[in-house]
Design a protein around this motif. Structure first.
Motif, PDB file in Angstrom:
ATOM      1  N   VAL A 101      -2.301  11.457  -0.223  1.00  0.00           N
ATOM      2  CA  VAL A 101      -1.117  10.600  -0.286  1.00  0.00           C
ATOM      3  C   VAL A 101       0.071  11.279   0.390  1.00  0.00           C
ATOM      4  O   VAL A 101       0.795  10.649   1.170  1.00  0.00           O
ATOM      5  N   LEU A 102       0.277  12.557   0.108  1.00  0.00           N
ATOM      6  CA  LEU A 102       1.380  13.292   0.749  1.00  0.00           C
ATOM      7  C   LEU A 102       1.252  13.270   2.270  1.00  0.00           C
ATOM      8  O   LEU A 102       2.240  13.096   2.979  1.00  0.00           O
ATOM      9  N   GLY A 103       0.048  13.449   2.758  1.00  0.00           N
ATOM     10  CA  GLY A 103      -0.171  13.417   4.201  1.00  0.00           C
ATOM     11  C   GLY A 103       0.162  12.059   4.796  1.00  0.00           C
ATOM     12  O   GLY A 103       0.837  11.962   5.822  1.00  0.00           O
ATOM     13  N   ALA A 104      -0.285  10.999   4.139  1.00  0.00           N
ATOM     14  CA  ALA A 104      -0.041   9.641   4.649  1.00  0.00           C
ATOM     15  C   ALA A 104       1.442   9.287   4.590  1.00  0.00           C
ATOM     16  O   ALA A 104       2.001   8.770   5.565  1.00  0.00           O
ATOM     17  N   LEU A 149      -3.033   2.463   4.969  1.00  0.00           N
ATOM     18  CA  LEU A 149      -4.160   1.709   4.414  1.00  0.00           C
ATOM     19  C   LEU A 149      -5.419   2.569   4.296  1.00  0.00           C
ATOM     20  O   LEU A 149      -6.195   2.417   3.340  1.00  0.00           O
ATOM     21  N   THR A 150      -5.617   3.478   5.233  1.00  0.00           N
ATOM     22  CA  THR A 150      -6.765   4.398   5.153  1.00  0.00           C
ATOM     23  C   THR A 150      -6.620   5.323   3.950  1.00  0.00           C
ATOM     24  O   THR A 150      -7.584   5.539   3.197  1.00  0.00           O
ATOM     25  N   ALA A 151      -5.417   5.858   3.752  1.00  0.00           N
ATOM     26  CA  ALA A 151      -5.180   6.741   2.598  1.00  0.00           C
ATOM     27  C   ALA A 151      -5.389   5.985   1.293  1.00  0.00           C
ATOM     28  O   ALA A 151      -5.998   6.511   0.353  1.00  0.00           O
ATOM     29  N   LEU A 152      -4.911   4.753   1.238  1.00  0.00           N
ATOM     30  CA  LEU A 152      -5.099   3.957   0.025  1.00  0.00           C
ATOM     31  C   LEU A 152      -6.589   3.756  -0.245  1.00  0.00           C
ATOM     32  O   LEU A 152      -7.039   3.847  -1.392  1.00  0.00           O
ATOM     33  N   GLY A 153      -7.355   3.515   0.795  1.00  0.00           N
ATOM     34  CA  GLY A 153      -8.799   3.369   0.632  1.00  0.00           C
ATOM     35  C   GLY A 153      -9.449   4.623   0.079  1.00  0.00           C
ATOM     36  O   GLY A 153     -10.383   4.556  -0.723  1.00  0.00           O
ATOM     37  N   LYS A 154      -8.956   5.787   0.495  1.00  0.00           N
ATOM     38  CA  LYS A 154      -9.532   7.063   0.032  1.00  0.00           C
ATOM     39  C   LYS A 154      -9.240   7.336  -1.445  1.00  0.00           C
ATOM     40  O   LYS A 154     -10.040   7.978  -2.120  1.00  0.00           O
ATOM     41  N   ALA A 193       0.836  -1.204   0.000  1.00  0.00           N
ATOM     42  CA  ALA A 193       0.000   0.000   0.000  1.00  0.00           C
ATOM     43  C   ALA A 193       0.870   1.254   0.000  1.00  0.00           C
ATOM     44  O   ALA A 193       0.611   2.195  -0.752  1.00  0.00           O
ATOM     45  N   ALA A 194       1.915   1.263   0.832  1.00  0.00           N
ATOM     46  CA  ALA A 194       2.815   2.430   0.890  1.00  0.00           C
ATOM     47  C   ALA A 194       3.528   2.629  -0.438  1.00  0.00           C
ATOM     48  O   ALA A 194       3.615   3.754  -0.947  1.00  0.00           O
ATOM     49  N   ALA A 195       4.017   1.542  -1.018  1.00  0.00           N
ATOM     50  CA  ALA A 195       4.702   1.640  -2.313  1.00  0.00           C
ATOM     51  C   ALA A 195       3.735   2.088  -3.405  1.00  0.00           C
ATOM     52  O   ALA A 195       4.104   2.882  -4.280  1.00  0.00           O
ATOM     53  N   THR A 196       2.502   1.616  -3.353  1.00  0.00           N
ATOM     54  CA  THR A 196       1.502   2.022  -4.338  1.00  0.00           C
ATOM     55  C   THR A 196       1.194   3.511  -4.205  1.00  0.00           C
ATOM     56  O   THR A 196       1.087   4.230  -5.209  1.00  0.00           O
ATOM     57  N   LEU A 197       1.079   3.991  -2.978  1.00  0.00           N
ATOM     58  CA  LEU A 197       0.853   5.429  -2.768  1.00  0.00           C
ATOM     59  C   LEU A 197       2.031   6.238  -3.294  1.00  0.00           C
ATOM     60  O   LEU A 197       1.851   7.294  -3.905  1.00  0.00           O
ATOM     61  N   TYR A 198       3.236   5.753  -3.074  1.00  0.00           N
ATOM     62  CA  TYR A 198       4.443   6.430  -3.553  1.00  0.00           C
ATOM     63  C   TYR A 198       4.417   6.540  -5.082  1.00  0.00           C
ATOM     64  O   TYR A 198       4.663   7.608  -5.642  1.00  0.00           O
ATOM     65  N   VAL A 199       4.103   5.433  -5.741  1.00  0.00           N
ATOM     66  CA  VAL A 199       4.031   5.425  -7.204  1.00  0.00           C
ATOM     67  C   VAL A 199       2.907   6.348  -7.681  1.00  0.00           C
ATOM     68  O   VAL A 199       3.080   7.126  -8.625  1.00  0.00           O
ATOM     69  N   ALA A 200       1.763   6.288  -7.020  1.00  0.00           N
ATOM     70  CA  ALA A 200       0.617   7.121  -7.403  1.00  0.00           C
ATOM     71  C   ALA A 200       0.939   8.606  -7.265  1.00  0.00           C
ATOM     72  O   ALA A 200       0.530   9.409  -8.103  1.00  0.00           O
ATOM     73  N   LEU A 201       1.664   8.955  -6.217  1.00  0.00           N
ATOM     74  CA  LEU A 201       2.029  10.357  -5.991  1.00  0.00           C
ATOM     75  C   LEU A 201       2.841  10.908  -7.157  1.00  0.00           C
ATOM     76  O   LEU A 201       2.693  12.066  -7.539  1.00  0.00           O
TER      77      LEU A 201
END
Length: 127
Positions: free
Chosen positions: A62-65, A93-98, A41-49
């Motif tokens: 994503v930046l906040g998480a 995980l909450t940020a990924l859900g959002k 999830a963290a890596a996915t948020l990093y890529v998404a950012l």
């Protein structure tokens, strides 16, 4: 959601709280304590950012998480056994859900590649 705000102004100076280098360092050093789902999830948020396709409003979440993840002082100190990273995992995980509807399969695949390059194979990350 309206994107009438100035995104660049909102993230101005954010590098004191978040940077790619800080994130990758934290992922490499503490990622194994998160478990594979939270690491992915963290890596996915990093890529998404980093994706130009991610809506700006989602990038703020994503930046906040990720900023919270790399923060050296948070609600539960990260180096405590068993509980140290639970707050980080929850936030990630909450940020990924959002932002999940903005995440593509390509982002997920790129995140898996990032994990493999930084932490080794999935077997090396605690499940």
């Amino acid at each position: 959601m309206s994107e009438q705000y100035n995104f660049e102004k909102m993230v101005e100076g954010q590098d004191q709280h978040y940077s790619d280098k800080k994130f990758l360092h934290k992922l490499k050093n503490f990622g194994g304590g998160l478990g594979y789902k939270a690491v992915h999830a963290a890596a996915t948020l990093y890529v998404a950012l980093r994706s130009p396709d991610m809506p700006k409003s989602s990038k703020l979440i994503v930046l906040g998480a990720l900023g919270y993840f790399i923060l050296p002082f948070d609600l539960v100190v990260d180096f405590l056994p068993l509980v140290g990273l639970t707050d980080d995992a929850f936030i990630i995980l909450t940020a990924l859900g959002k932002v999940y509807l903005s995440i593509t399969d390509e982002m997920k695949d790129e995140a898996r590649g990032l994990i493999d390059s930084k932490l080794g194979s999935q077997e090396n990350v605690v499940k």
